[in-house]
Design a protein around this motif. Structure first.
Motif, PDB file in Angstrom:
ATOM      1  N   ALA A 132      -7.281  15.348   8.100  1.00  0.00           N
ATOM      2  CA  ALA A 132      -6.717  15.807   9.463  1.00  0.00           C
ATOM      3  C   ALA A 132      -5.473  16.589   9.077  1.00  0.00           C
ATOM      4  CB  ALA A 132      -6.657  14.938  10.602  1.00  0.00           C
ATOM      5  N   PHE A 133      -4.576  15.953   8.284  1.00  0.00           N
ATOM      6  CA  PHE A 133      -3.239  16.731   8.042  1.00  0.00           C
ATOM      7  C   PHE A 133      -3.648  18.244   7.612  1.00  0.00           C
ATOM      8  CE2 PHE A 133       0.464  14.289   8.323  1.00  0.00           C
ATOM      9  CZ  PHE A 133       0.191  13.288   9.195  1.00  0.00           C
ATOM     10  N   ASP A 134      -4.728  18.138   6.502  1.00  0.00           N
ATOM     11  CA  ASP A 134      -5.345  19.475   5.918  1.00  0.00           C
ATOM     12  C   ASP A 134      -5.735  20.417   6.899  1.00  0.00           C
ATOM     13  OD1 ASP A 134      -5.810  20.968   3.719  1.00  0.00           O
ATOM     14  OD2 ASP A 134      -7.897  20.432   3.573  1.00  0.00           O
ATOM     15  N   ARG A 135      -6.549  19.985   7.872  1.00  0.00           N
ATOM     16  CA  ARG A 135      -7.168  20.803   8.663  1.00  0.00           C
ATOM     17  C   ARG A 135      -6.375  21.444   9.940  1.00  0.00           C
ATOM     18  NH1 ARG A 135     -10.252  18.115  11.751  1.00  0.00           N
ATOM     19  NH2 ARG A 135     -10.063  16.188  11.144  1.00  0.00           N
ATOM     20  N   TRP A 136      -5.264  20.672  10.165  1.00  0.00           N
ATOM     21  CA  TRP A 136      -4.188  20.997  11.229  1.00  0.00           C
ATOM     22  C   TRP A 136      -3.065  21.559  10.684  1.00  0.00           C
ATOM     23  CZ3 TRP A 136      -4.498  20.662  16.429  1.00  0.00           C
ATOM     24  CH2 TRP A 136      -5.732  19.889  17.069  1.00  0.00           C
ATOM     25  N   ASN A 137      -3.151  21.713   9.281  1.00  0.00           N
ATOM     26  CA  ASN A 137      -1.737  22.276   8.715  1.00  0.00           C
ATOM     27  C   ASN A 137      -0.535  21.385   9.023  1.00  0.00           C
ATOM     28  OD1 ASN A 137      -3.315  24.593   7.327  1.00  0.00           O
ATOM     29  ND2 ASN A 137      -3.094  25.923   9.121  1.00  0.00           N
ATOM     30  N   ALA A 138      -0.868  20.074   8.811  1.00  0.00           N
ATOM     31  CA  ALA A 138       0.300  19.424   9.302  1.00  0.00           C
ATOM     32  C   ALA A 138       1.366  18.910   8.075  1.00  0.00           C
ATOM     33  CB  ALA A 138      -0.197  17.971   9.888  1.00  0.00           C
ATOM     34  N   ALA A 139       1.166  19.642   7.160  1.00  0.00           N
ATOM     35  CA  ALA A 139       2.299  19.358   5.863  1.00  0.00           C
ATOM     36  C   ALA A 139       2.602  20.969   5.716  1.00  0.00           C
ATOM     37  CB  ALA A 139       1.670  18.571   4.897  1.00  0.00           C
ATOM     38  N   THR A 174       0.822  -1.217  -0.113  1.00  0.00           N
ATOM     39  CA  THR A 174       0.095   0.099  -0.016  1.00  0.00           C
ATOM     40  C   THR A 174       0.915   1.249  -0.032  1.00  0.00           C
ATOM     41  OG1 THR A 174      -1.808  -1.139   1.101  1.00  0.00           O
ATOM     42  CG2 THR A 174      -1.919   1.210   0.996  1.00  0.00           C
ATOM     43  N   THR A 175       0.797   2.160  -0.754  1.00  0.00           N
ATOM     44  CA  THR A 175       1.213   3.287  -1.184  1.00  0.00           C
ATOM     45  C   THR A 175       0.352   4.635  -0.580  1.00  0.00           C
ATOM     46  OG1 THR A 175       0.898   4.048  -3.337  1.00  0.00           O
ATOM     47  CG2 THR A 175       2.613   2.536  -2.984  1.00  0.00           C
ATOM     48  N   VAL A 176       0.784   5.709  -0.482  1.00  0.00           N
ATOM     49  CA  VAL A 176      -0.145   6.809  -0.173  1.00  0.00           C
ATOM     50  C   VAL A 176      -1.426   7.091  -1.099  1.00  0.00           C
ATOM     51  CG1 VAL A 176       1.146   8.634  -1.392  1.00  0.00           C
ATOM     52  CG2 VAL A 176      -0.115   9.065   0.717  1.00  0.00           C
ATOM     53  N   GLU A 177      -0.879   6.603  -2.508  1.00  0.00           N
ATOM     54  CA  GLU A 177      -2.110   6.612  -3.450  1.00  0.00           C
ATOM     55  C   GLU A 177      -3.160   5.739  -3.089  1.00  0.00           C
ATOM     56  OE1 GLU A 177       1.056   6.215  -4.416  1.00  0.00           O
ATOM     57  OE2 GLU A 177       1.637   7.683  -5.731  1.00  0.00           O
ATOM     58  N   GLY A 178      -2.841   4.564  -2.802  1.00  0.00           N
ATOM     59  CA  GLY A 178      -3.804   3.509  -2.001  1.00  0.00           C
ATOM     60  C   GLY A 178      -4.799   3.801  -0.702  1.00  0.00           C
ATOM     61  N   LEU A 179      -3.898   4.591   0.081  1.00  0.00           N
ATOM     62  CA  LEU A 179      -4.689   5.102   1.082  1.00  0.00           C
ATOM     63  C   LEU A 179      -5.738   5.740   1.033  1.00  0.00           C
ATOM     64  CD1 LEU A 179      -3.650   4.843   4.262  1.00  0.00           C
ATOM     65  CD2 LEU A 179      -2.865   7.198   4.244  1.00  0.00           C
ATOM     66  N   GLY A 180      -5.705   6.719  -0.019  1.00  0.00           N
ATOM     67  CA  GLY A 180      -6.891   7.548  -0.310  1.00  0.00           C
ATOM     68  C   GLY A 180      -8.120   6.703  -1.088  1.00  0.00           C
ATOM     69  N   GLN A 181      -7.701   5.969  -1.926  1.00  0.00           N
ATOM     70  CA  GLN A 181      -8.512   4.901  -2.551  1.00  0.00           C
ATOM     71  C   GLN A 181      -9.541   4.151  -1.315  1.00  0.00           C
ATOM     72  OE1 GLN A 181      -6.249   2.402  -4.908  1.00  0.00           O
ATOM     73  NE2 GLN A 181      -5.628   4.178  -6.348  1.00  0.00           N
ATOM     74  N   GLN A 182      -8.700   3.510  -0.363  1.00  0.00           N
ATOM     75  CA  GLN A 182      -9.467   2.655   0.470  1.00  0.00           C
ATOM     76  C   GLN A 182     -10.287   3.460   1.145  1.00  0.00           C
ATOM     77  OE1 GLN A 182      -6.723   1.862   3.577  1.00  0.00           O
ATOM     78  NE2 GLN A 182      -5.065   0.476   2.384  1.00  0.00           N
ATOM     79  N   ALA A 183     -10.242   4.818   1.305  1.00  0.00           N
ATOM     80  CA  ALA A 183     -11.350   5.377   2.165  1.00  0.00           C
ATOM     81  C   ALA A 183     -12.241   6.254   1.145  1.00  0.00           C
ATOM     82  CB  ALA A 183     -10.588   6.491   2.950  1.00  0.00           C
ATOM     83  N   GLY A 184     -12.107   5.950  -0.091  1.00  0.00           N
ATOM     84  CA  GLY A 184     -13.157   6.389  -0.980  1.00  0.00           C
ATOM     85  C   GLY A 184     -12.772   8.087  -1.647  1.00  0.00           C
ATOM     86  N   GLY A 185     -11.446   8.208  -1.568  1.00  0.00           N
ATOM     87  CA  GLY A 185     -10.791   9.452  -2.079  1.00  0.00           C
ATOM     88  C   GLY A 185      -9.928  10.237  -1.373  1.00  0.00           C
ATOM     89  N   CYS A 186     -10.257  10.310   0.136  1.00  0.00           N
ATOM     90  CA  CYS A 186      -9.537  10.924   1.134  1.00  0.00           C
ATOM     91  C   CYS A 186      -9.586  10.310   2.467  1.00  0.00           C
ATOM     92  CB  CYS A 186      -9.951  12.661   1.039  1.00  0.00           C
ATOM     93  SG  CYS A 186      -9.014  13.573   2.210  1.00  0.00           S
ATOM     94  N   HIS A 187      -8.276   9.665   2.826  1.00  0.00           N
ATOM     95  CA  HIS A 187      -8.517   9.189   4.233  1.00  0.00           C
ATOM     96  C   HIS A 187      -8.779  10.157   5.276  1.00  0.00           C
ATOM     97  CE1 HIS A 187      -6.830   6.800   7.607  1.00  0.00           C
ATOM     98  NE2 HIS A 187      -7.148   5.822   6.961  1.00  0.00           N
TER      99      HIS A 187
END
Ligand code: FES
Ligand code: FES
Length: 173
Positions: free
Chosen positions: A93-100, A75-88
């Motif tokens: 949360a990384f987006d909301r918390w400005n974690a990147a 599993t790569t990061v591309e698959g992480l999003g797919q598993q959760a229907g687009g966005c894990h």
């Protein structure tokens, strides 16, 4: 140079890829399968940017020969999003918390964090557990606080959801 035909599952899809026996999983993912979400940082096991999951367990793909993944689920990061229907939820949360900030470390950190939350199985992780789970993933930009807060936030949400669903089951019995 002779090539081996390697069969593995990548992000839920069976793939066959020809690669020399000495190529790493990182090289196969990025340069044969175009899965460039997995980052090539130090290439020697120090930074964690290349972290993927093999059979659900975080591994450094720069130190893993591609032949080691034959017959296994990667599993790569591309698959992480797919598993959760687009966005894990972790990505949200990384987006909301400005974690990147530059985001170079983010794919590897997401895969380490997702494995921790799965191991917690609905129990809220402690701050120390999150720090330990992410200890092999270096970030040069954020100072880690927002990353840890984002993971804790998702862990909390998952614990609340697990408790609510356990309550519903108990209610129905
Ligand atoms: S690129 Fe694999 S640990 Fe740095
Ligand atoms: S956000 Fe830049 S290295 Fe982590």
């Amino acid at each position: 140079m002779s090539h081996l035909l390697l069969s593995m599952t990548v992000n839920g899809e069976a793939v066959q890829v020809a690669a020399p026996a000495h190529h790493t999983l990182l090289e196969v993912l990025r340069y044969k399968l175009d899965l460039i979400g997995t980052k090539q940082g130090c290439d020697k096991g120090d930074c964690g940017a290349c972290t993927v999951q093999i059979d659900g367990v975080p591994q450094l793909s720069c130190l893993t020969l591609a032949v080691h993944a034959v017959g296994r689920a990667v599993t790569t990061v591309e698959g992480l999003g797919q598993q959760a229907g687009g966005c894990h939820p972790l990505q949200d949360a990384f987006d909301r918390w400005n974690a990147a900030q530059c985001g170079f470390c983010t794919p590897g950190i997401l895969l380490s964090a997702e494995a921790l939350l799965r191991r917690c199985a609905g129990r809220e992780p402690t701050r120390l557990q999150v720090c330990e789970a992410l200890a092999g993933n270096l970030c040069r930009c954020t100072g880690y606080t927002k990353i840890i807060d984002a993971v804790l936030d998702v862990g909390r949400q998952m614990a609340v959801a697990a408790a609510a669903s356990a309550g519903e089951v108990a209610h129905a019995e």
